[in-house]
Design a protein around this motif. Sequence first.
Motif, mmCIF file in Angstrom:
data_model
loop_
_atom_site.group_PDB
_atom_site.id
_atom_site.type_symbol
_atom_site.label_atom_id
_atom_site.label_comp_id
_atom_site.label_asym_id
_atom_site.label_seq_id
_atom_site.Cartn_x
_atom_site.Cartn_y
_atom_site.Cartn_z
ATOM 1 N N VAL A 207 4.951 -36.262 -26.959
ATOM 2 C CA VAL A 207 3.676 -36.940 -26.712
ATOM 3 C C VAL A 207 3.305 -37.875 -27.858
ATOM 4 N N ASN A 208 3.782 -37.584 -29.056
ATOM 5 C CA ASN A 208 3.452 -38.424 -30.211
ATOM 6 C C ASN A 208 4.127 -39.791 -30.150
ATOM 7 N N ASN A 209 5.202 -39.908 -29.358
ATOM 8 C CA ASN A 209 5.916 -41.177 -29.231
ATOM 9 C C ASN A 209 5.840 -41.723 -27.808
ATOM 10 N N SER A 210 4.768 -41.379 -27.109
ATOM 11 C CA SER A 210 4.663 -41.764 -25.700
ATOM 12 C C SER A 210 4.624 -43.269 -25.492
ATOM 13 N N LEU A 211 4.085 -44.008 -26.452
ATOM 14 C CA LEU A 211 3.991 -45.455 -26.294
ATOM 15 C C LEU A 211 5.345 -46.133 -26.438
ATOM 16 N N ASP A 212 6.244 -45.536 -27.231
ATOM 17 C CA ASP A 212 7.524 -46.181 -27.524
ATOM 18 C C ASP A 212 8.696 -45.577 -26.762
ATOM 19 N N GLU A 213 8.583 -44.338 -26.339
ATOM 20 C CA GLU A 213 9.700 -43.650 -25.696
ATOM 21 C C GLU A 213 9.278 -43.145 -24.319
ATOM 22 N N GLY A 214 10.261 -42.699 -23.563
ATOM 23 C CA GLY A 214 9.974 -42.142 -22.246
ATOM 24 C C GLY A 214 10.450 -43.045 -21.123
ATOM 25 N N GLU A 215 10.199 -42.616 -19.906
ATOM 26 C CA GLU A 215 10.663 -43.317 -18.713
ATOM 27 C C GLU A 215 9.484 -43.757 -17.857
ATOM 28 N N TRP A 216 9.445 -45.060 -17.538
ATOM 29 C CA TRP A 216 8.431 -45.580 -16.636
ATOM 30 C C TRP A 216 8.878 -45.377 -15.192
ATOM 31 N N ILE A 217 7.960 -45.004 -14.330
ATOM 32 C CA ILE A 217 8.260 -44.841 -12.915
ATOM 33 C C ILE A 217 7.169 -45.549 -12.103
ATOM 34 N N ARG A 218 7.505 -45.946 -10.892
ATOM 35 C CA ARG A 218 6.520 -46.581 -10.022
ATOM 36 C C ARG A 218 6.875 -46.274 -8.570
ATOM 37 N N GLY A 219 5.885 -46.344 -7.711
ATOM 38 C CA GLY A 219 6.126 -46.066 -6.303
ATOM 39 C C GLY A 219 4.953 -46.524 -5.453
ATOM 40 N N ILE A 220 5.196 -46.611 -4.150
ATOM 41 C CA ILE A 220 4.169 -47.040 -3.214
ATOM 42 C C ILE A 220 4.429 -46.373 -1.869
ATOM 43 N N GLY A 221 3.371 -46.129 -1.118
ATOM 44 C CA GLY A 221 3.521 -45.494 0.183
ATOM 45 C C GLY A 221 2.340 -45.810 1.081
ATOM 46 N N LEU A 222 2.534 -45.605 2.374
ATOM 47 C CA LEU A 222 1.492 -45.857 3.367
ATOM 48 C C LEU A 222 1.390 -44.633 4.260
ATOM 49 N N THR A 223 0.179 -44.112 4.439
ATOM 50 C CA THR A 223 -0.018 -42.932 5.271
ATOM 51 C C THR A 223 -1.101 -43.193 6.312
ATOM 52 N N TYR A 224 -1.000 -42.448 7.400
ATOM 53 C CA TYR A 224 -2.036 -42.459 8.437
ATOM 54 C C TYR A 224 -2.446 -41.011 8.669
ATOM 55 N N SER A 225 -3.739 -40.758 8.768
ATOM 56 C CA SER A 225 -4.183 -39.384 8.986
ATOM 57 C C SER A 225 -5.497 -39.343 9.755
ATOM 58 N N TYR A 226 -5.731 -38.188 10.351
ATOM 59 C CA TYR A 226 -6.955 -37.935 11.095
ATOM 60 C C TYR A 226 -7.720 -36.825 10.392
ATOM 61 N N ASN A 227 -8.974 -37.072 10.079
ATOM 62 C CA ASN A 227 -9.803 -36.091 9.385
ATOM 63 C C ASN A 227 -10.457 -35.164 10.417
ATOM 64 N N SER A 228 -9.781 -34.053 10.683
ATOM 65 C CA SER A 228 -10.244 -33.117 11.706
ATOM 66 C C SER A 228 -11.254 -32.128 11.136
ATOM 67 N N LEU A 229 -11.723 -31.238 11.972
ATOM 68 C CA LEU A 229 -12.680 -30.219 11.526
ATOM 69 C C LEU A 229 -12.057 -29.270 10.514
ATOM 70 N N ILE A 230 -10.729 -29.129 10.524
ATOM 71 C CA ILE A 230 -10.057 -28.221 9.585
ATOM 72 C C ILE A 230 -9.420 -28.973 8.430
ATOM 73 N N GLY A 231 -9.693 -30.280 8.339
ATOM 74 C CA GLY A 231 -9.138 -31.064 7.243
ATOM 75 C C GLY A 231 -8.188 -32.141 7.748
ATOM 76 N N PRO A 232 -7.642 -32.960 6.839
ATOM 77 C CA PRO A 232 -6.770 -34.063 7.232
ATOM 78 C C PRO A 232 -5.508 -33.575 7.934
ATOM 79 N N MET A 233 -5.093 -34.334 8.928
ATOM 80 C CA MET A 233 -3.865 -34.045 9.667
ATOM 81 C C MET A 233 -3.003 -35.315 9.717
#
Length: 233
Positions: A207-233
Amino acid sequence: AYGDGEKVGNFDLDYVRLDINTHSILKESYSVGIGAKAEYYKVASNFTMVNIPENETNEDDFFFSYYAFLRVDSHEKAYYPKKGVSLYGEYKLVTNNGASLDGMERPASIAYLKFQKAISVSPALTIYPKFYGRVIWGKNIPDFFMTYTGGIDQTDYFDIQIPFVGLDRMEMATTNSFVFRSDFQYELFKNNYLVLKANFGKLTDDVNNSLDEGEWIRGIGLTYSYNSLIGPM
């Protein structure tokens, strides 16, 4: 577990937890508390690779931890909020015997932070920026307490996971993980949501070298859901 797109092994986990905590609620939206956990885990792995004999390993141990937490939540609803802020912060000490961790003269320390803010742009569109961070201080950290990054949503079963769109659940293991994410939440019609999720993050072992070392990751996604009485589906 996979290597070059081929399955090379699998993990089986047995996990038992006793969690005792107490907390105080302030002004309905704030709570602070302390607690203690006794945890037992057993991990069995079986790997078969080309030119390498089948290898079976088993690892198990008991751990005792103490933690303090702060929770803030001013969202107007639990799912797909249009306004409000939520924050959860936790600091934990992990031991084998109640006082120290094997290989150390003191406990290992783990800090976790999750922050979310809903910003309503229009009646149908809400931008939902989020930050997840988990940092570990100590030596000889057991695999069970490493930080595992991956998965669209956060599991309720383990506090070692950081969600990340574009990775399988708990796909990458590191000591520290920092993830920035924004959900662009559009209500097509009542209780039906289309959400574009974009995130990037950095995984590091020091953690002390987080700015200079480590691996960058990135991602993107698309979701569709229905907010039902028991929660998202």
